[in-house]
Design an enzyme around this catalytic site. Structure first.
Site, mmCIF file in Angstrom:
data_model
loop_
_atom_site.group_PDB
_atom_site.id
_atom_site.type_symbol
_atom_site.label_atom_id
_atom_site.label_comp_id
_atom_site.label_asym_id
_atom_site.label_seq_id
_atom_site.Cartn_x
_atom_site.Cartn_y
_atom_site.Cartn_z
ATOM 1 N N ASP A 76 0.852 -1.191 0.000
ATOM 2 C CA ASP A 76 0.000 0.000 0.000
ATOM 3 C C ASP A 76 0.891 1.244 0.000
ATOM 4 O O ASP A 76 1.768 1.388 0.863
ATOM 5 C CB ASP A 76 -0.915 0.013 1.222
ATOM 6 N N ASN A 112 -2.235 12.932 -4.960
ATOM 7 C CA ASN A 112 -3.372 13.391 -5.770
ATOM 8 C C ASN A 112 -3.752 14.826 -5.442
ATOM 9 O O ASN A 112 -4.042 15.631 -6.336
ATOM 10 C CB ASN A 112 -4.574 12.474 -5.546
ATOM 11 N N HIS A 147 -4.844 14.166 -10.105
ATOM 12 C CA HIS A 147 -5.065 12.732 -10.294
ATOM 13 C C HIS A 147 -4.302 12.185 -11.493
ATOM 14 O O HIS A 147 -3.966 10.995 -11.532
ATOM 15 C CB HIS A 147 -6.563 12.446 -10.432
ATOM 16 N N ASP A 165 -2.156 8.903 -11.222
ATOM 17 C CA ASP A 165 -2.299 7.737 -12.100
ATOM 18 C C ASP A 165 -0.957 7.318 -12.687
ATOM 19 O O ASP A 165 -0.660 6.120 -12.799
ATOM 20 C CB ASP A 165 -3.274 8.055 -13.233
ATOM 21 N N GLU A 224 -4.677 2.477 -4.275
ATOM 22 C CA GLU A 224 -3.218 2.481 -4.328
ATOM 23 C C GLU A 224 -2.625 1.231 -3.693
ATOM 24 O O GLU A 224 -1.468 1.213 -3.280
ATOM 25 C CB GLU A 224 -2.660 3.728 -3.619
#
Length: 316
Positions: free
Chosen positions: A179, A187, A192, A196, A222
């Site tokens: 994680d 973000n 974003h 990404d 994530e």
């Protein structure tokens, strides 16, 4: 509709039919190649659209043996197969039909030969195209669209399959959950689109850190899951540390300006507390959240024991 002539491999051991075939099958529709033996023909099948297998009669067993090699039972991509056979060779004709090959009797009518060959090759071309589309749909069904690693659903299926296999053959199976730390900040601060891109680059790093036989999947958001078949706990910890370091060393995002860390939880079967695939997942999840609580950028395992901890100043 195909704009270039079909490439047709003519296999005629005796060479008795070849001159007439060359006259009949003009270069505008068929580009002919010739093989004088079954071994030579099998070496050329990936380079042609179809194979025209010529038989001189029942006394030529080579034709039937080559037919079997050219038409395997599994639905693998292969060229179209057309058999030229005399009326008396009933066994070859029936074998060809059973194996999905077209059959044309000799002596043939030139126009009929051209039309039946063309029809067979067209149908086979459409089947190959359909096969490719089905394979692509299968790939998309198990792939996460953003990161191009496997998706959550496929991971769950493979987790159950690999756990059953490990139980049956008494083999080790390990699971790593990864994680990204404070990913919301990425973000919020960079957008974003940048987030990404980081996820894609992390996914690529994960794939680089594991074997081809291991499974990397996006578990959600994530979070990623790595399934390690035939891997005991010490081996899984080695992989987990390689993953953690690989993520730490990434220069991610636009212009490589972002640095990210990750927390990892590791669990392994066999273990007395793990009797189901769900328990393997749960124990890895518990180890992951313990790594989060203990400062992030570290690996924790089940049963509890923090390993490879980063200095507190880097935990964030």
């Amino acid at each position: 509709m195909k704009t270039q002539p079909y490439t047709l491999l003519v296999v005629d051991d005796s060479q008795t039919l070849l001159p007439q075939l060359v006259r009949t099958l003009g270069p505008e529709d068929f580009a002919l190649r010739v093989a004088r033996s079954g071994t030579e023909a099998l070496g050329l099948t990936q380079e042609v659209d179809g194979v025209l297998l010529c038989s001189g009669g029942p006394d030529e067993p080579v034709a039937q043996g080559l037919l079997e090699a050219l038409t395997p039972p599994q639905p693998a991509p292969r060229p179209a197969v057309v058999v030229l056979a005399p009326p008396e060779d009933r066994a070859l004709r029936l074998a060809a039909l059973r194996r999905g090959a077209e059959v044309i009797l000799t002596p043939w009518d030139d126009e009929e030969l051209r039309l039946r060959l063309y029809r067979s090759l067209e149908a086979h071309s459409q089947l190959k195209s359909l096969h490719s589309q089905v394979e692509e749909l299968r790939r998309l069904a198990v792939t996460d669209g953003l990161t191009q690693v496997h998706n959550h659903r496929y991971f769950q299926e493979r987790l159950r399959e690999e756990f059953r296999r490990s139980q049956r053959y008494d083999e080790s199976l390990s699971l790593i959950l990864v994680d990204l730390d404070h990913f919301k900040n990425v973000n919020d601060a960079h957008g974003h689109g940048a987030g990404d891109r980081v996820l894609r680059e992390v996914a690529a790093s994960l794939q680089h850190s594991v074997r081809e036989t291991d499974l990397v999947a996006r578990y959600g958001g994530e979070e990623f899951a790595i399934l390690l078949p035939c891997t005991h706990l010490p081996g899984a910890l080695t992989v987990a540390e390689r993953i953690r370091k690989g993520i730490n060393e990434l220069h991610a995002g636009p212009e490589g300006a972002l640095r990210v860390t990750a927390s990892l939880g590791v669990s392994s079967f066999p273990h007395r507390a793990i009797l189901t695939p769900e328990q393997l997942l749960l124990t890895a999840d518990e180890a992951l959240y313990r790594a989060k609580r203990e400062g992030r950028d570290r690996i924790c395992l089940h049963p509890p024991a923090p390993l490879f901890s980063a200095p507190p100043s880097r935990a964030g």
